[in-house]
Design a protein around this motif. Sequence first.
Motif, PDB file in Angstrom:
ATOM      1  N   LEU A 204     -13.358 -14.290  -2.202  1.00 43.03           N
ATOM      2  CA  LEU A 204     -12.701 -13.362  -1.287  1.00 43.03           C
ATOM      3  C   LEU A 204     -11.454 -12.756  -1.932  1.00 43.03           C
ATOM      4  O   LEU A 204     -11.158 -11.577  -1.727  1.00 43.03           O
ATOM      5  CB  LEU A 204     -12.363 -14.044   0.035  1.00 43.03           C
ATOM      6  N   ALA A 205     -10.724 -13.522  -2.728  1.00 45.75           N
ATOM      7  CA  ALA A 205      -9.550 -12.982  -3.428  1.00 45.75           C
ATOM      8  C   ALA A 205      -9.949 -11.800  -4.308  1.00 45.75           C
ATOM      9  O   ALA A 205      -9.263 -10.770  -4.325  1.00 45.75           O
ATOM     10  CB  ALA A 205      -8.880 -14.073  -4.261  1.00 45.75           C
ATOM     11  N   ALA A 206     -11.044 -11.923  -5.033  1.00 46.32           N
ATOM     12  CA  ALA A 206     -11.515 -10.814  -5.877  1.00 46.32           C
ATOM     13  C   ALA A 206     -11.877  -9.601  -5.031  1.00 46.32           C
ATOM     14  O   ALA A 206     -11.605  -8.457  -5.417  1.00 46.32           O
ATOM     15  CB  ALA A 206     -12.705 -11.274  -6.716  1.00 46.32           C
TER      16      ALA A 206
ATOM     17  N   ARG B  13      -6.295   0.395   6.100  1.00 46.00           N
ATOM     18  CA  ARG B  13      -7.607   0.581   5.447  1.00 46.00           C
ATOM     19  C   ARG B  13      -7.958  -0.635   4.592  1.00 46.00           C
ATOM     20  O   ARG B  13      -9.113  -1.070   4.552  1.00 46.00           O
ATOM     21  CB  ARG B  13      -7.637   1.867   4.628  1.00 46.00           C
ATOM     22  N   VAL B  14      -6.959  -1.197   3.910  1.00 43.35           N
ATOM     23  CA  VAL B  14      -7.194  -2.415   3.117  1.00 43.35           C
ATOM     24  C   VAL B  14      -7.622  -3.543   4.047  1.00 43.35           C
ATOM     25  O   VAL B  14      -8.596  -4.252   3.775  1.00 43.35           O
ATOM     26  CB  VAL B  14      -5.942  -2.810   2.302  1.00 43.35           C
ATOM     27  N   VAL B  15      -6.913  -3.705   5.152  1.00 48.31           N
ATOM     28  CA  VAL B  15      -7.237  -4.778   6.092  1.00 48.31           C
ATOM     29  C   VAL B  15      -8.650  -4.615   6.639  1.00 48.31           C
ATOM     30  O   VAL B  15      -9.414  -5.587   6.723  1.00 48.31           O
ATOM     31  CB  VAL B  15      -6.201  -4.846   7.242  1.00 48.31           C
ATOM     32  N   VAL B  16      -9.045  -3.393   6.969  1.00 50.23           N
ATOM     33  CA  VAL B  16     -10.393  -3.148   7.494  1.00 50.23           C
ATOM     34  C   VAL B  16     -11.439  -3.488   6.424  1.00 50.23           C
ATOM     35  O   VAL B  16     -12.445  -4.151   6.715  1.00 50.23           O
ATOM     36  CB  VAL B  16     -10.545  -1.690   7.985  1.00 50.23           C
TER      37      VAL B  16
ATOM     38  N   ALA C   4     -10.360  -4.197  -2.634  1.00 56.66           N
ATOM     39  CA  ALA C   4      -9.934  -3.387  -1.488  1.00 56.66           C
ATOM     40  C   ALA C   4      -8.632  -2.658  -1.804  1.00 56.66           C
ATOM     41  O   ALA C   4      -8.477  -1.485  -1.442  1.00 56.66           O
ATOM     42  CB  ALA C   4      -9.781  -4.278  -0.247  1.00 56.66           C
ATOM     43  N   PHE C   5      -7.697  -3.323  -2.481  1.00 56.78           N
ATOM     44  CA  PHE C   5      -6.459  -2.656  -2.867  1.00 56.78           C
ATOM     45  C   PHE C   5      -6.743  -1.546  -3.885  1.00 56.78           C
ATOM     46  O   PHE C   5      -6.125  -0.491  -3.829  1.00 56.78           O
ATOM     47  CB  PHE C   5      -5.457  -3.649  -3.455  1.00 56.78           C
ATOM     48  N   ASP C   6      -7.674  -1.792  -4.788  1.00 56.81           N
ATOM     49  CA  ASP C   6      -8.011  -0.783  -5.787  1.00 56.81           C
ATOM     50  C   ASP C   6      -8.656   0.446  -5.151  1.00 56.81           C
ATOM     51  O   ASP C   6      -8.567   1.547  -5.686  1.00 56.81           O
ATOM     52  CB  ASP C   6      -8.974  -1.364  -6.834  1.00 56.81           C
TER      53      ASP C   6
ATOM     54  N   ALA D 279       0.865  -1.172   0.000  1.00 59.33           N
ATOM     55  CA  ALA D 279       0.000   0.000   0.000  1.00 59.33           C
ATOM     56  C   ALA D 279       0.909   1.233   0.000  1.00 59.33           C
ATOM     57  O   ALA D 279       2.131   1.124   0.180  1.00 59.33           O
ATOM     58  CB  ALA D 279      -0.895  -0.017   1.225  1.00 59.33           C
ATOM     59  N   ALA D 280       0.332   2.396  -0.180  1.00 60.91           N
ATOM     60  CA  ALA D 280       1.117   3.630  -0.231  1.00 60.91           C
ATOM     61  C   ALA D 280       1.841   3.896   1.083  1.00 60.91           C
ATOM     62  O   ALA D 280       2.968   4.400   1.088  1.00 60.91           O
ATOM     63  CB  ALA D 280       0.216   4.802  -0.591  1.00 60.91           C
TER      64      ALA D 280
END
Length: 100
Positions: free
Chosen positions: A89-91, A45-48, A96-98, A37-38
């Motif tokens: 879930l992978a998708a 935020r991705v994890v949440v 979430a990363f996007d 992540a940045a």
Amino acid sequence: MSSRTLLTEAEIATALAELPHWRRAGIGDSISRTAEAADFPAAIRVVVAVAEQAERLDHHPDIDIRWRTLTFVLSTHSAGGLTSLDFQLAALIDQAFDGV
């Protein structure tokens, strides 16, 4: 087919072809993705976002957090391998990363 039914090797190969960020170690019973992540707050935020989707699906990934680098590992332990839930879930993890 139940979302907790083991996928065949052909089904796994097809599903992985649609998720280019995900890898499978040999003929293992899990898939993984590592991404940066940045910064640390963006990683959290991705994890949440993933946690919310995981709860909705009642399917939870293994997550390793190293500053801004996240590794997600997916497997349906109750089924003993990979099921459609893992790829669903992978998708969502990719989304979430996007979103950050």
